[in-house]
Motif scaffolding. Structure first.
Motif, PDB file in Angstrom:
ATOM      1  N   ARG A  14      -3.975  14.350  -1.725  1.00 30.65           N
ATOM      2  CA  ARG A  14      -4.659  15.537  -2.245  1.00 30.65           C
ATOM      3  C   ARG A  14      -4.796  15.491  -3.757  1.00 30.65           C
ATOM      4  NH1 ARG A  14      -1.792  18.322   1.645  1.00 30.65           N
ATOM      5  NH2 ARG A  14      -0.165  18.876   0.165  1.00 30.65           N
ATOM      6  N   ASN A  15      -3.880  14.799  -4.406  1.00 31.58           N
ATOM      7  CA  ASN A  15      -3.925  14.665  -5.862  1.00 31.58           C
ATOM      8  C   ASN A  15      -4.617  13.363  -6.290  1.00 31.58           C
ATOM      9  OD1 ASN A  15      -2.356  16.974  -7.216  1.00 31.58           O
ATOM     10  ND2 ASN A  15      -1.074  16.437  -5.456  1.00 31.58           N
ATOM     11  N   ASN A  16      -5.419  12.797  -5.376  1.00 30.05           N
ATOM     12  CA  ASN A  16      -6.229  11.603  -5.632  1.00 30.05           C
ATOM     13  C   ASN A  16      -5.415  10.374  -6.022  1.00 30.05           C
ATOM     14  OD1 ASN A  16      -8.681  12.918  -5.072  1.00 30.05           O
ATOM     15  ND2 ASN A  16      -8.656  13.830  -7.111  1.00 30.05           N
ATOM     16  N   ILE A  17      -4.233  10.241  -5.446  1.00 29.13           N
ATOM     17  CA  ILE A  17      -3.421   9.038  -5.639  1.00 29.13           C
ATOM     18  C   ILE A  17      -3.452   8.297  -4.316  1.00 29.13           C
ATOM     19  CG2 ILE A  17      -1.129   8.147  -6.137  1.00 29.13           C
ATOM     20  CD1 ILE A  17      -0.688  10.695  -7.816  1.00 29.13           C
ATOM     21  N   THR A  18      -4.172   7.180  -4.297  1.00 33.44           N
ATOM     22  CA  THR A  18      -4.378   6.444  -3.050  1.00 33.44           C
ATOM     23  C   THR A  18      -3.836   5.022  -3.089  1.00 33.44           C
ATOM     24  OG1 THR A  18      -6.583   5.786  -3.798  1.00 33.44           O
ATOM     25  CG2 THR A  18      -6.429   7.800  -2.444  1.00 33.44           C
TER      26      THR A  18
ATOM     27  N   THR B 219       0.840  -1.198   0.000  1.00 33.41           N
ATOM     28  CA  THR B 219       0.000   0.000   0.000  1.00 33.41           C
ATOM     29  C   THR B 219       0.872   1.245   0.000  1.00 33.41           C
ATOM     30  OG1 THR B 219      -0.096   0.181   2.407  1.00 33.41           O
ATOM     31  CG2 THR B 219      -1.767  -1.203   1.365  1.00 33.41           C
ATOM     32  N   LEU B 220       0.249   2.380  -0.210  1.00 32.87           N
ATOM     33  CA  LEU B 220       0.957   3.655  -0.194  1.00 32.87           C
ATOM     34  C   LEU B 220       1.566   3.920   1.185  1.00 32.87           C
ATOM     35  CD1 LEU B 220       1.192   5.631  -2.555  1.00 32.87           C
ATOM     36  CD2 LEU B 220      -0.692   6.931  -1.582  1.00 32.87           C
ATOM     37  N   GLU B 221       0.855   3.509   2.227  1.00 32.90           N
ATOM     38  CA  GLU B 221       1.342   3.708   3.595  1.00 32.90           C
ATOM     39  C   GLU B 221       2.627   2.937   3.854  1.00 32.90           C
ATOM     40  OE1 GLU B 221      -1.854   2.645   3.003  1.00 32.90           O
ATOM     41  OE2 GLU B 221      -2.933   4.508   3.372  1.00 32.90           O
ATOM     42  N   ASP B 222       2.782   1.796   3.202  1.00 33.33           N
ATOM     43  CA  ASP B 222       3.972   0.957   3.390  1.00 33.33           C
ATOM     44  C   ASP B 222       5.247   1.611   2.875  1.00 33.33           C
ATOM     45  OD1 ASP B 222       2.442  -1.026   4.554  1.00 33.33           O
ATOM     46  OD2 ASP B 222       2.214  -2.165   2.690  1.00 33.33           O
ATOM     47  N   LEU B 223       5.118   2.653   2.054  1.00 33.69           N
ATOM     48  CA  LEU B 223       6.308   3.330   1.522  1.00 33.69           C
ATOM     49  C   LEU B 223       7.016   4.157   2.583  1.00 33.69           C
ATOM     50  CD1 LEU B 223       5.043   4.587  -1.960  1.00 33.69           C
ATOM     51  CD2 LEU B 223       6.641   2.733  -1.508  1.00 33.69           C
ATOM     52  N   ASP B 224       6.348   4.416   3.712  1.00 31.11           N
ATOM     53  CA  ASP B 224       6.917   5.246   4.786  1.00 31.11           C
ATOM     54  C   ASP B 224       7.337   6.611   4.273  1.00 31.11           C
ATOM     55  OD1 ASP B 224       6.569   3.412   6.861  1.00 31.11           O
ATOM     56  OD2 ASP B 224       8.461   2.415   6.418  1.00 31.11           O
TER      57      ASP B 224
ATOM     58  N   ILE C 201       0.730   6.985 -13.016  1.00 31.99           N
ATOM     59  CA  ILE C 201       1.036   8.395 -13.284  1.00 31.99           C
ATOM     60  C   ILE C 201       2.498   8.570 -13.706  1.00 31.99           C
ATOM     61  CG2 ILE C 201       1.608   9.051 -10.921  1.00 31.99           C
ATOM     62  CD1 ILE C 201       0.128  11.677 -11.454  1.00 31.99           C
ATOM     63  N   GLY C 202       3.384   7.713 -13.223  1.00 38.94           N
ATOM     64  CA  GLY C 202       4.795   7.754 -13.611  1.00 38.94           C
ATOM     65  C   GLY C 202       5.564   8.883 -12.959  1.00 38.94           C
ATOM     66  N   LEU C 203       6.878   8.830 -13.106  1.00 36.11           N
ATOM     67  CA  LEU C 203       7.737   9.850 -12.502  1.00 36.11           C
ATOM     68  C   LEU C 203       7.495  11.229 -13.107  1.00 36.11           C
ATOM     69  CD1 LEU C 203      11.080   7.868 -12.144  1.00 36.11           C
ATOM     70  CD2 LEU C 203       9.567   8.635 -10.320  1.00 36.11           C
TER      71      LEU C 203
ATOM     72  N   SER D 224       7.220  10.750   3.995  1.00 36.83           N
ATOM     73  CA  SER D 224       7.031  11.818   4.968  1.00 36.83           C
ATOM     74  C   SER D 224       5.562  12.242   4.927  1.00 36.83           C
ATOM     75  CB  SER D 224       7.934  13.007   4.644  1.00 36.83           C
ATOM     76  OG  SER D 224       7.513  13.607   3.427  1.00 36.83           O
ATOM     77  N   ASN D 225       5.130  12.905   5.969  1.00 36.45           N
ATOM     78  CA  ASN D 225       3.744  13.348   6.047  1.00 36.45           C
ATOM     79  C   ASN D 225       3.388  14.233   4.849  1.00 36.45           C
ATOM     80  OD1 ASN D 225       1.237  13.460   7.316  1.00 36.45           O
ATOM     81  ND2 ASN D 225       1.736  15.418   8.289  1.00 36.45           N
ATOM     82  N   HIS D 226       4.284  15.141   4.488  1.00 35.05           N
ATOM     83  CA  HIS D 226       4.015  16.050   3.360  1.00 35.05           C
ATOM     84  C   HIS D 226       3.856  15.277   2.053  1.00 35.05           C
ATOM     85  CE1 HIS D 226       4.144  19.530   0.739  1.00 35.05           C
ATOM     86  NE2 HIS D 226       5.091  18.912   0.047  1.00 35.05           N
ATOM     87  N   ALA D 227       4.757  14.368   1.780  1.00 36.42           N
ATOM     88  CA  ALA D 227       4.693  13.615   0.521  1.00 36.42           C
ATOM     89  C   ALA D 227       3.434  12.752   0.467  1.00 36.42           C
ATOM     90  CB  ALA D 227       5.938  12.738   0.362  1.00 36.42           C
ATOM     91  N   TYR D 228       3.119  12.099   1.564  1.00 35.70           N
ATOM     92  CA  TYR D 228       1.938  11.237   1.607  1.00 35.70           C
ATOM     93  C   TYR D 228       0.661  12.045   1.390  1.00 35.70           C
ATOM     94  CZ  TYR D 228      -1.512   7.944   3.393  1.00 35.70           C
ATOM     95  OH  TYR D 228      -2.609   7.142   3.526  1.00 35.70           O
ATOM     96  N   ARG D 229       0.549  13.160   2.104  1.00 37.93           N
ATOM     97  CA  ARG D 229      -0.654  13.999   1.985  1.00 37.93           C
ATOM     98  C   ARG D 229      -0.746  14.648   0.606  1.00 37.93           C
ATOM     99  NH1 ARG D 229      -3.557  15.368   6.401  1.00 37.93           N
ATOM    100  NH2 ARG D 229      -3.820  17.522   5.707  1.00 37.93           N
ATOM    101  N   THR D 230       0.374  14.979   0.017  1.00 33.69           N
ATOM    102  CA  THR D 230       0.369  15.534  -1.336  1.00 33.69           C
ATOM    103  C   THR D 230      -0.211  14.531  -2.326  1.00 33.69           C
ATOM    104  OG1 THR D 230       2.243  16.972  -0.884  1.00 33.69           O
ATOM    105  CG2 THR D 230       1.832  16.448  -3.185  1.00 33.69           C
ATOM    106  N   LEU D 231       0.207  13.282  -2.213  1.00 33.69           N
ATOM    107  CA  LEU D 231      -0.345  12.255  -3.092  1.00 33.69           C
ATOM    108  C   LEU D 231      -1.852  12.093  -2.874  1.00 33.69           C
ATOM    109  CD1 LEU D 231       2.456   9.526  -2.949  1.00 33.69           C
ATOM    110  CD2 LEU D 231       1.951  11.106  -4.823  1.00 33.69           C
TER     111      LEU D 231
END
Length: 168
Positions: A128-132, A112-117, A140-142, A119-126
């Protein structure tokens, strides 16, 4: 007569790690580092700007003094020291210290996305951009990540380092 130059007791990258720990205020500085910590530290350093990498390389690998570096950069020794302190403080932030010391999860453990560990900012940014999900992130790619709202260089580098296996 040649000037005597005291060589450092610790070699790169351990000498860099010790200086980073000093910025954290650590009382007991490491006298050794596991291969994982050394690898993680070098990966974090490679994520810095080219100028910061060069300064670290000259200071820690080639063991240049601040005076020698001031001649190289054409600024005062205190200016070089200030740049170095700025880099060490950056590497001493929680985001980077987690990247250095937390053991990396095996790719098979990341589901899952949470398993990537992230940072709070990076996780919340994803989010907010509907990447769950990891599938959405992979899709979406790099290049797409760079175009997302609120994704700066450090957030992009963090996502690339922690989720890079998705695109290999």
């Amino acid at each position: 007569m040649a000037k005597y130059r005291k060589t450092r007791k610790f070699r790169y990258p351990l000498n860099l790690l010790r200086d980073i720990c000093k910025t954290w205020g650590a009382e007991n500085l490491p006298v050794s580092a596991t291969s994982d910590v050394r690898t993680n530290l070098l990966n974090v350093v490679n994520g810095l700007t080219d100028d910061e990498i060069e300064l670290i390389r000259l200071r820690y690998e080639e063991e240049k003094t601040f005076v020698a570096l001031s001649d190289y950069y054409g600024i005062s020794p205190s200016g070089v020291r200030d740049r170095m302190v700025k880099i060490l403080k950056l590497l001493g932030t929680k985001q980077y210290s987690d990247m250095i010391y937390k053991p990396r999860k095996d790719k098979s453990e990341i589901k899952t996305l949470e398993d990537l560990d992230l940072s709070n900012h990076a996780y919340r940014t994803l989010l907010r951009n509907n990447i769950t999900t990891l599938d959405q992130l992979k899709e979406i790619g790099l290049e797409g990540i760079q175009g997302l709202r609120s994704v700066g260089a450090s957030t992009y580098n963090e996502i690339q380092k922690k989720a890079g296996f998705l695109w290999r």
